[in-house]
Structure formats: C-alpha cells, structure tokens
Design an enzyme around this catalytic site. Structure first.
Site, PDB file in Angstrom:
ATOM      1  CB  THR A  11      25.848  23.135  25.452  1.00 30.39           C
ATOM      2  OG1 THR A  11      26.576  22.232  23.660  1.00 30.39           O
ATOM      3  CG2 THR A  11      24.668  23.632  24.159  1.00 30.39           C
ATOM      4  CD  GLU A  40      33.676  22.666  17.425  1.00 36.84           C
ATOM      5  OE1 GLU A  40      32.984  21.834  18.506  1.00 36.84           O
ATOM      6  OE2 GLU A  40      34.410  22.412  18.415  1.00 36.84           O
ATOM      7  CE  LYS A  90      38.630  34.176  27.072  1.00 34.39           C
ATOM      8  NZ  LYS A  90      39.230  33.336  27.776  1.00 34.39           N
ATOM      9  CB  VAL A 144      29.916  29.144  27.774  1.00 36.24           C
ATOM     10  CG1 VAL A 144      30.498  30.485  27.162  1.00 36.24           C
ATOM     11  CG2 VAL A 144      30.037  28.710  29.351  1.00 36.24           C
ATOM     12  N   GLY A 145      27.987  28.967  25.036  1.00 35.47           N
ATOM     13  CA  GLY A 145      27.830  29.076  23.858  1.00 35.47           C
ATOM     14  C   GLY A 145      26.266  29.826  23.978  1.00 35.47           C
TER      15      GLY A 145
END
Length: 468
Positions: free
Chosen positions: A219, A239, A164, A221-222
């Site tokens: 970060t 990452e 995506k 969203v991670g």
C-alpha cells in the site's frame, strides 16, 4: 500484495537466489532509465501496428501465445520453484493460470463491444479505444499469474505492455516474453524490463509515453505510484495489501472450517494479499475450533519445494523473514507452531497466535505464515471486528444459515468474499479491494475495458427531403 524488494537499487544487475537453498541461480541485468525510454518508444511503434490488426487476428496471436505457455508449462513451473521457492504443485497452477488468462483475454478481443445509444437527430455509438503503452509492475509473491492479469487483457484490447517484474523473481517474466516472440507476437509489443522499483519502476511510472500503470504491491508504494501518476493524469490500477478475516460462526461445520483454515493463511507461506490472517471464531465454539486447528496446522507440510508432497515453501528472502520476525520472533509465545526445515533457506514456521482486535499482529499485514485467532460473541461483533481495518480485499464466512451468509457478505467491507470456502481468485470474475487494498478491478468480463478509453461518436442524420 506486498513487494518488499531487495536493497540493490544502485546496482546494474540483480542476483537471483533460490529461497529454499540461498543458492545463486542467475544474474539479471537491470534496466536503466535510458533503457526504459528506448523501450517505451519501441513499444509505441509496435502498438500502432497491433491496434490496427483485425480483432480476430489479435485473438489468434494471443491463442498461439497461450499454446506456447501450455507447451512449456513444466519449464515455467520449475523456474518458479527455483526463483520464488513455491511448491511445485502451486507453481504448475500459476503457469496454468497465465495460460488461462491469455485464452480468456483472446476471446475478449473480438467481443470488446461498444453501444448504440438512442438519441434525437442521429446515431450515437461508442468505441473502446486502446490506451497505448501500458506498464505492468508485478510482485514477487505470484510472479506469473499477476503479470498475466495485466498483460493479457492489455494486449487483447490493443495495447503494448512493458512488464517490470520484482527484483527477486524476473526469470519467469523473461521466459514469457521469449515465448511471446516464439509464438509470433510482434517484436517490441511485450517487453520485460527487470530492475529496482526506485529506478526502473519509477522511470516507467514517470515516462510521458506510458498511458497506464498497473501495480501490485504494498500500500505504501501504491500511494507513491498513484501520486506520481497524478502529475500526468495517468490511468492506474492498484492491487495492494490485505488483512482478510475468516469468520467462523457457531452454526458452521466447525470441523470443515478448521480443516480448511491452514490453507487460507499458509498457502504461498502467507505471502498472499488474500491470506485469511485474522480468524474470528464465535466464542461458543472457540475451544473446539482451536482443538481441531492445531493438528491441521501441524500437518501442513513445509519442505523441499520440488517435492509434490510439499504444501509450504520458504519465504522469498532474508529481508522478508526479518519482517515476519519483527512481528513474531520465533521464540514468542504461540497457541500453535508448526515445523520448518533447519539450515539454509528463508524458512519460518506456521504460527497461530491468540489475540485481540487491536493487536499489531491483528491490524498490520505481516505477509508470512502467521494468523491471529480472535473470539466474538455475536454477528454484530463479528462484522465490527472484520471491518476494523484499513484494508478490504478478501475474506471468508463460515455458516450454514443462508440468510446470515447474505447479511454478513453485504456488511463486510471487502471486494472478494467466499462463503464456506477460501477461494478468492477466478480469472472470469472481478478481483480488487476496498479502502487501502487498492483501486480498480482486474480479471472478469470487464478486464479488457479497463485498458481502453470510451469514445462517444454522434452522427447527425439529415431529415428527409421536403420535410418541414
């Protein structure tokens, strides 16, 4: 690396703009959750056949894919110039990096060795088994390389890949998928699913048929992705952000350090997780460093990305420009400010601030062409300031003292450090961060193993006939 995607989450297509001109260059349909479900099922079927191939055959397919990328290098680079606003020299490097990753991973397909472990009573061996279907969610700041960081080793290890791309930069990803088919990779093995993170990305993360998620982005969203993967105990590589230090000691070659500093935070217009956006300078050479830095920053050429002489292009979007302005309005006082083109395009000038370690601009990731210079007294203070962040991705140390270079390298909490250099990424060495900068490692000799499960097999051996 941040993924500040546009607010088009409820649309069925995305409008792709050239960041340098704001011209509409393409309209791309967005994949729905139903599309994702169908793609996962097709990928699972393709993966079983792919994993059954001899490693040498998988390697041959990937080398043909690499050759196809190499043949179309300029086409891919020009797509990147138009959709991401990258200077053409950078874009050519990015396409070449995708090619190199495929070549490097192809070599690993035949070298994914297990182990024979000494045990009593038999033979014990390990196998690296592919995971199945892997989702790669790539950002807009380096669309081609970072997509390849996930897809190349995942394919080489025997997995299928669903990629995506970011909403703003899907064109190179779609072209890579086309080149994979032209090169003879099995249909449905590598599919590209453009769409919004909240819809398409979320459907991939939550799909029970996806075994691992590789995400590069913010970060915030991670953390959400990691939490959602926990429900299915999915494997995950993250990452995320960075606020990397560039530490200049008084015993360094100050002229060389100042000349190199602009590229360390202005490359890709500062939209780089490894950007050295905190410049720490020992107080005794601070004034000299600033005198040298000003002409170096002002001579860093911003302009038409299609011009080979251009070193810095625009920001990716109007939203990203507003984010940068929220930290540093263009009228704010600055120690150094460069030039940026006027008129259309999402331009922002190179900017250097003088600050303190606790300043918001020195703590938070701006993701634009902005650096903060901070003085320090001694080695202990330099390390303390360098580590005064939740991030830990990269950094640089400038010194002529080898012992100091080693001491500070061990003391700074970051995954990738360079001494007398700003180079962070080589596809044959591991890459990843400490702390809030992420989880796991990409690239390097361990890249393929990260897309496998280790299976241990013990085979009992009968004693010789007649033995007690």
């Amino acid at each position: 690396m941040n993924e500040h995607e546009n607010e088009h989450e409820h649309q069925h297509e995305h409008r792709i703009l050239n960041p340098a001109t704001e011209e509409l260059i393409a309209t791309v349909p967005a994949a729905t959750p139903q599309d994702v479900d169908a793609a996962v099922k097709r990928a699972a079927t393709a993966q079983r056949g792919w994993a059954a191939l001899a490693p040498g055959d998988r390697a041959r397919h990937l080398r043909r894919f690499a050759d196809a990328v190499d043949t179309h290098l300029e086409e891919l680079a020009q797509l990147e110039v138009r959709e991401a606003g990258h200077p053409v020299g950078n874009a050519r490097w990015e396409a070449g990096n995708a090619r190199d990753l495929l070549e490097y991973a192809a070599g690993g397909a035949e070298r994914l060795n297990g182990a024979q472990i000494p045990v009593a009573g038999g033979l014990d061996v390990t196998f690296h088994e592919p995971l199945g279907v892997v989702a790669v969610i790539a950002p807009w700041n380096f669309p081609m390389p970072i997509a390849a960081w996930g897809l190349a080793p995942a394919l080489a290890a025997g997995n299928a890949v669903l990629l995506k791309p970011a909403e703003t930069t899907p064109l190179t990803a779609l072209r890579l998928a086309g080149l994979a088919l032209e090169a003879g990779l099995p249909e449905d093995l590598f599919q590209v699913l453009p769409g919004a993170g909240a819809i398409t990305g979320n459907a991939l993360v939550e799909h029970p048929g996806v075994a691992k998620v590789v995400f590069t982005g913010s970060t915030a969203v991670g953390k959400q992705i990691m939490a959602k993967c926990a429900a299915g105990v999915k494997r995950v590589t993250l990452e995320l952000g960075g606020k990397s230090p560039n530490i200049v000691f008084a015993d360094a070659d100050v002229e060389r350090a100042a000349a190199a500093a602009p590229g360390s935070f202005l490359d890709n217009t500062g939209q780089d997780c490894c950007a050295r956006s905190r410049i720490l300078v020992q107080r005794s050479v601070y004034d000299r460093f600033m005198e040298l830095l000003e002409p170096a920053v002002k001579s860093f050429t911003a302009g038409d990305p299609a011009d080979p002489a251009t070193q810095m292009g625009p920001l990716i979007s109007a939203a990203q420009r507003e984010r940068v302005r929220s930290y540093v309005p263009e009228t704010a006082p600055a120690a150094i400010r460069g030039e940026a083109p006027a008129g259309k395009g999402f331009w922002y000038p190179a900017t250097v601030l003088e600050g303190r370690p606790e300043d918001r601009t020195a703590v938070e990731e701006i993701f634009g062409p902005v650096a903060v210079v901070i003085p320090f007294e001694d080695e202990a203070e330099a390390v303390r300031i360098a580590n005064a962040t939740d991030y830990g991705l990269s950094g640089s140390i400038w010194t002529r003292d080898v012992s100091r270079a080693l001491r500070v390298s061990r003391a700074v909490a970051a995954g990738n450090l360079s001494v007398n250099s700003h180079s962070s990424v080589r596809y044959w060495t591991p890459f990843g961060g400490f702390g809030q900068s992420g989880l796991g490692r990409e690239l390097g000799p361990g890249a393929l193993a990260a897309f496998t499960e280790t299976k241990n097999v013990f085979i009992a051996v009968d004693p010789p006939a007649g033995s007690p």
